[in-house]
Enzyme design. Sequence first.
Site, PDB file in Angstrom:
ATOM      1  CE  LYS A 119      -4.504   0.893   0.294  1.00 18.27           C
ATOM      2  NZ  LYS A 119      -5.477   0.258  -0.642  1.00 18.27           N
ATOM      3  CD  GLN A 154      29.901  17.477 -10.884  1.00 15.67           C
ATOM      4  OE1 GLN A 154      29.931  18.661 -10.515  1.00 15.67           O
ATOM      5  NE2 GLN A 154      29.671  17.133 -12.139  1.00 15.67           N
TER       6      GLN A 154
END
Length: 286
Positions: free
Chosen positions: A19, A221
């Site tokens: 669910k 980065q």
Amino acid sequence: MPTDDTERAITLGANSYGKSGVRLVHVVRDSPRHDLRDLTVHTALAGDLDATHYRGDNTGVLPTDSQKHTVYAFAREGIGSIEGFAERLARHFADTAPAIRSARVRVEEHPWRRTGEHSFARGDGGELRTAEAAYGDGAVRFTAGVRDLLLLNTTGSAFGGFLTDRYTTLPETEDRILATAVDAAWTYETTGDDAWFDASFAAARAALLEAFADTYSLSLQQTLYAVGERILRAVPETGEVRLSLPNRHHYLYDLEPFGLDNPGLVFQAGDLPYGLIEGTVRREAP
């Protein structure tokens, strides 16, 4: 010679069901000062489910509606840390449903800011605290993190020295706005109680914020690695940090057509497209 596809067996691969999007609000009312928790819970169960896929035999299937009700029933006893809440649910599903061998429960917590004894407000950014407990074969694995944590540095960021080709128009810059919406998830190599999970999350989040703020960024980065490294050092029980950092571009707006200069004061916030920097920072194996 290529095998004729008509002669090859067809079989079921990895599968799960559950669910998603169970919206849960829990209020603690044991004093005039109420406490509020706002969660979205997702369940995923896996195990011996061949019969329902091959023959429609649902004998081993715990309905997703039952899973939803379980989430609310367990909340009746309190939430605690979202890692602990996820673990309790995952253990219950895997230990009580005969056909289920493993369960993953993922929880997202929506923040509310207190404005009174029983009053709260939302709207300060879109950050979610996240956690997942994966349980099977008697072992549990935890992942914690944040999603959509909006961060911005107005300076302390540059970008230059990059590869250029015939399609490159981007100018180098020694001073730019760096903005992102952080998705981060870190694994724990141990377990703990609710207080430990909450304290570890707070330490990891604080390390993330500090790394973003005090890293002079030559690239997003570089910032990604600095954030991951700082979290691993701040919480020794973490094993790796997965990061996704979209570059929320801010472009210096050209005011010259209006006879105005723009010494880094006015920017256009970009939308689409955007750069997306992703990576994992991990500890080396002993």
